[in-house]
Motif scaffolding. Structure first.
Motif, PDB file in Angstrom:
ATOM      1  N   GLY A   1       0.580  -1.099  -0.106  1.00 41.83           N
ATOM      2  CA  GLY A   1       0.372   0.103  -0.201  1.00 41.83           C
ATOM      3  C   GLY A   1       0.988   1.505  -0.252  1.00 41.83           C
ATOM      4  N   LYS A   2       1.939   1.246   0.503  1.00 40.52           N
ATOM      5  CA  LYS A   2       2.926   2.502   0.687  1.00 40.52           C
ATOM      6  C   LYS A   2       3.848   2.254  -0.749  1.00 40.52           C
ATOM      7  N   LEU A   3       4.252   1.149  -0.890  1.00 41.87           N
ATOM      8  CA  LEU A   3       4.795   2.048  -2.706  1.00 41.87           C
ATOM      9  C   LEU A   3       3.774   2.262  -3.497  1.00 41.87           C
TER      10      LEU A   3
ATOM     11  N   ALA B   1       1.469   7.134  -6.771  1.00 40.53           N
ATOM     12  CA  ALA B   1       0.820   8.149  -7.009  1.00 40.53           C
ATOM     13  C   ALA B   1       1.327   9.256  -6.710  1.00 40.53           C
ATOM     14  N   LYS B   2       2.376   9.444  -5.660  1.00 48.43           N
ATOM     15  CA  LYS B   2       2.837  10.760  -5.119  1.00 48.43           C
ATOM     16  C   LYS B   2       4.524  11.317  -6.180  1.00 48.43           C
ATOM     17  N   VAL B   3       4.914  10.032  -6.856  1.00 47.09           N
ATOM     18  CA  VAL B   3       5.846  10.154  -7.817  1.00 47.09           C
ATOM     19  C   VAL B   3       4.906  10.939  -9.019  1.00 47.09           C
ATOM     20  N   GLU B   4       4.147  10.327  -9.572  1.00 47.95           N
ATOM     21  CA  GLU B   4       3.241  10.853 -10.404  1.00 47.95           C
ATOM     22  C   GLU B   4       2.935  12.196 -10.553  1.00 47.95           C
ATOM     23  N   ALA B   5       2.384  12.327  -9.639  1.00 45.50           N
ATOM     24  CA  ALA B   5       1.402  13.844  -9.384  1.00 45.50           C
ATOM     25  C   ALA B   5       2.986  15.307  -9.067  1.00 45.50           C
ATOM     26  N   THR B   6       4.125  14.917  -8.467  1.00 40.37           N
ATOM     27  CA  THR B   6       5.268  15.167  -8.679  1.00 40.37           C
ATOM     28  C   THR B   6       6.202  15.846 -10.283  1.00 40.37           C
TER      29      THR B   6
END
Length: 108
Positions: free
Chosen positions: A10-12, A17-22
């Motif tokens: 889940g953390k991965l 998702a955070k990397v894609e948003a960044t």
């Protein structure tokens, strides 16, 4: 055991998702770079997409100087954008990694 594994998965996914948003956000971060004499100015995103190039009028008469200044200025701009991108993505990746001894040195 499976709870830890499922938590890590889940953390991965969250980190991905955070990397894609960044990456999307970095498309809106504009960086300017100019030649030493300000005859060439380049604007690009932190994802290294060139948005504009501004040239001094006198450069249009000297093709060789224009080419040289473009190469130098574009390379400096790309290096600057790469540094911003790597720092931002590294911070997101590091934040999402589990606390495993020795792993923190991979994201410096």
């Amino acid at each position: 055991m499976f709870g830890d594994f499922m938590g890590m998965m889940g953390k991965l996914k969250e980190t991905r998702a955070k990397v894609e948003a960044t990456k999307k956000r970095l498309d809106t971060v504009l960086l300017d770079e100019s030649s030493a004499d300000d005859a060439v100015t380049v604007t690009l995103t932190a994802n290294r997409e060139i948005r504009s190039i501004t040239l001094a009028d006198h450069l249009l008469e000297d093709k060789e100087q224009l080419e040289d200044l473009l190469v130098v200025t574009l390379n400096k701009a790309i290096a600057k954008a790469t540094g911003v991108q790597e720092a931002e993505l590294s911070a997101v990746a590091k934040e999402g990694m589990p606390n495993i001894p020795g792993m923190d040195s991979l994201f410096k």
